[in-house]
Design a protein around this motif. Sequence first.
Motif, PDB file in Angstrom:
ATOM      1  N   ASN A   1      47.893 -54.210 -56.506  1.00 24.56           N
ATOM      2  CA  ASN A   1      47.379 -53.044 -55.798  1.00 24.56           C
ATOM      3  C   ASN A   1      47.910 -51.750 -56.381  1.00 24.56           C
ATOM      4  OD1 ASN A   1      45.833 -54.553 -54.095  1.00 24.56           O
ATOM      5  ND2 ASN A   1      47.193 -54.419 -52.331  1.00 24.56           N
TER       6      ASN A   1
ATOM      7  N   VAL B   1      45.585 -50.436 -59.398  1.00 18.96           N
ATOM      8  CA  VAL B   1      44.157 -50.161 -59.263  1.00 18.96           C
ATOM      9  C   VAL B   1      43.919 -49.101 -58.204  1.00 18.96           C
ATOM     10  CG1 VAL B   1      41.907 -51.186 -58.869  1.00 18.96           C
ATOM     11  CG2 VAL B   1      43.729 -52.572 -59.827  1.00 18.96           C
ATOM     12  N   ALA B   2      43.149 -48.080 -58.560  1.00 14.30           N
ATOM     13  CA  ALA B   2      42.849 -47.025 -57.598  1.00 14.30           C
ATOM     14  C   ALA B   2      41.799 -47.519 -56.612  1.00 14.30           C
ATOM     15  CB  ALA B   2      42.330 -45.797 -58.331  1.00 14.30           C
ATOM     16  N   PRO B   3      41.792 -46.966 -55.407  1.00 12.90           N
ATOM     17  CA  PRO B   3      40.775 -47.409 -54.445  1.00 12.90           C
ATOM     18  C   PRO B   3      39.390 -47.147 -55.001  1.00 12.90           C
ATOM     19  CG  PRO B   3      42.008 -45.547 -53.607  1.00 12.90           C
ATOM     20  CD  PRO B   3      42.659 -45.950 -54.860  1.00 12.90           C
ATOM     21  N   SER B   4      38.489 -48.106 -54.794  1.00 10.88           N
ATOM     22  CA  SER B   4      37.182 -47.992 -55.433  1.00 10.88           C
ATOM     23  C   SER B   4      36.317 -46.965 -54.726  1.00 10.88           C
ATOM     24  CB  SER B   4      36.477 -49.334 -55.446  1.00 10.88           C
ATOM     25  OG  SER B   4      36.366 -49.816 -54.123  1.00 10.88           O
TER      26      SER B   4
ATOM     27  N   SER C   1      30.107 -48.163 -55.687  1.00 10.16           N
ATOM     28  CA  SER C   1      29.920 -49.568 -56.032  1.00 10.16           C
ATOM     29  C   SER C   1      30.461 -49.929 -57.404  1.00 10.16           C
ATOM     30  CB  SER C   1      28.430 -49.907 -55.968  1.00 10.16           C
ATOM     31  OG  SER C   1      27.749 -49.044 -56.861  1.00 10.16           O
TER      32      SER C   1
ATOM     33  N   ARG D   1      33.170 -50.430 -60.622  1.00 11.80           N
ATOM     34  CA  ARG D   1      34.398 -51.197 -60.782  1.00 11.80           C
ATOM     35  C   ARG D   1      35.580 -50.293 -60.465  1.00 11.80           C
ATOM     36  NH1 ARG D   1      34.858 -53.683 -66.604  1.00 11.80           N
ATOM     37  NH2 ARG D   1      35.069 -51.475 -67.162  1.00 11.80           N
ATOM     38  N   PRO D   2      36.557 -50.776 -59.688  1.00 14.13           N
ATOM     39  CA  PRO D   2      37.701 -49.924 -59.349  1.00 14.13           C
ATOM     40  C   PRO D   2      38.445 -49.495 -60.617  1.00 14.13           C
ATOM     41  CG  PRO D   2      37.691 -51.883 -57.995  1.00 14.13           C
ATOM     42  CD  PRO D   2      36.623 -52.078 -59.012  1.00 14.13           C
TER      43      PRO D   2
END
Lengths: 253, 545
Positions: B438, B441-444, B447, B449-450
């Motif tokens: 977590n 990866v940035a919040p998506s 739609s 790809r994060p």
Amino acid sequence: MATEVEVSREDQLKFPYWSPIRRRFDPESSFFAAGNVERELLAKQVALDLTEEEKLQFRNMEDEESSKLYCPLVGCGAHLRSLDEFEDHYTSRHSAACSVCSRVYPTSRLLSIHVSEVHDSFFQAKVARGFAMYECLVEGCGLKLKSYKGRQQHLVDKHKFPTSFEFFKKAHPSKKQRKKDQHKQAFGTKEAASRAMQMEEDTMDNLVSAVSKLSTSDSPSSISFGRRHNRGLTFVPRAVRQAKEPESSARRS
Amino acid sequence: MADEITPRRDPIKSSVGNVAAQRRRQHAITVAKERREAVVRTKRLCRVGVGGGGDDQLTYDDDGDGGDMMIDAEQSILEAQTCSAVQDLQLAMLFQGKGAMQKRVAALREVRRLLSRSEFPPIEAAIKAGAIPLLVQCLSFGSPEEQLLEAAWCMTNIAAGKPEETKELLPALPLLIAHLGEKSSLPVAEQCSWAVGNVAGEGEELRNILLSQGALPSLARMMLRNKGSTVRTAAWALSNLIKGPDPKAATELIRVDGVLEAILQHLKKADEELATEVAWVVVYLSALSHVATSMLVKSDLLQILVERLGMSNSLQLLIPVLRSIGNLVAGDAHVASTVLVIGQSITDSILPALIKCLESEHRVMKKVCLLLLQHEFGLVLTRNASMQEAAWVLSNIAAGSVEHKKLVYSSEAVPLLLRLLVTAPFDIRKEVAYVVGNLCVAPSEGSGRPKLIADHLVFLVSKGCLPGFIDLVRSADIEAAKLGLQFIELVLRGMPNGSGPKLVEKADGIDAMERFQFHENEELRCMATKLVDKYFGVDYGVDDE
């Protein structure tokens, strides 16, 4: 609706990338089971006069007794008492290694299929004569196909294997690595792969043409090892020889 | 060994010697099983009276060593004694003359002793002898306090038994609930609440019956009392009553006048034992009821919980506190973002508190491991509940905004997490994996790809987190394997200058992914195949040769 179906199929094909989401669990979720057990253990340890030993047993109780863990490899289904057991189980039951090329397979059946298909000249000879030799990989299916591609298609169509599945994987790129690590399975460049395949195919061709020459010669119908041995040919069963005849007649100049 | 027939049996019993030996063997097996069940059940046997129990000790600090514990008593003797004690009670109930009350109380006390001193109370025998209707009679309004106490105590322990035994108490429920009222003497109310707690712990069906008979408001009001043991017992009983799965009870509880304040007060000021029981009530409130969660979030509950988290070393308290925080953070994105505003004191203190949880339990875990080795239990490590839940909370914080991620990333959590990823038991490793992933990866948005947070990824990989993920890929647990593959994808895609594939290969990642060729889970098979095809396909390693 057709479009909805398509979209979901596309989603299925997309890689599920890591997405940071908050995870919620129900109070009765198994995620909280350890905490719940701990709660009761601590609340009752005095009243029930629990020993350290017993407390440990209770903590691990859930893992072993209610373990619904089974080996996830196709066709195995062995019950695993704990996750730690899986590694041992895997190395002892699923690492059938090919003695010729060191590729590893999860069952001895698949290993023997591999050996026939890749290292057995007679297999290829039979294939060349049109026998259905390529077995379906799914145990119990029993179907045999005439070509590698045909078997591939059958796996995809009938048994829902992914289209990118390859039973015979290409050679590993880093040859140094391959020599070091015998358990690695092969991946690799087209050239190396096709070279390997070519070599084997050449051998086949040589064998096949040698066999045809054999059958057209005026030698007796049975081959004796003694006389032909110095030619370095292996024994070819009569049935194979006879099946080869029509082609061999074409080869006759 | 249970097979031996002991010579001290007198001649009259020798003919049944074999039977007895068999029974003892059976008993030994049942003992182990029942003991296990007794621990795990959410019921509590009452061994020491709540107050004024005659010649018995009054405190909960009783070390339970109990010179009175009849642990080795023959079960059959116990049952016979119980039967005759109930018969005595029956006679006492019929007696009308002088000293009737004393006779009744004495008989009750005898039944109560038999039901509370032995390791396996003879509940079935008591019920068979007809104890319950008699006890119900003893609970009638206007009865003397001692009689009510003893009767309620008997019922408490009957309710701690098997489902069918607990169900026999149905006719007693309205009376037990009635005695919870504010006009009852406190010890009586407390003992009755204990009985109600045991009944509620039996299951959903009985829980619903209790709720329909109005148990909740009365129990809730008991939390407003001054006496610690009363509040504690009431809180525990409430946690059994509202645990659902229907959220109605939880919602009803938070709406009772004064309950929220009482909860906050006790969590803030009470001793750890009491705070623990109240914290469990909060666990169920925050897990089940949206109404409760929003009310709790508006109060200073989180601040109080975080303080407890930081100050306490009691595992018993840490679990419900952690879980409550986790439930609140996980509940609602809106909740999480209003509650965890960066720069506010809460977020500044929640991290150190969580880290301390992960750290100190790590030490406890190490100690336990050593104990295990000493006792030659091999290398089976225990699951440590609070570490797992602490990591879970952290993973939910790390799932938040980029600012939240930076906060966790720059804290002392990271070195600790990286160590745990390699050394901790499986369940904890899985949770830690969630945190680490977590962080990268940035919040998506939308739609797509994060997006990767490249510098976090590079740093974490440089510190050696990759082998831990590849290990997860090898496990038989589908969720863990998926996590591992997802992280490998991040590495393959996100490491600069295309260094990902080499790193994965070096860590035996290809080997691990090849296992999925013959894996029965299609999703995992596809994922592994895609990765191998894309990153280790045709052109891989060409430049090397």
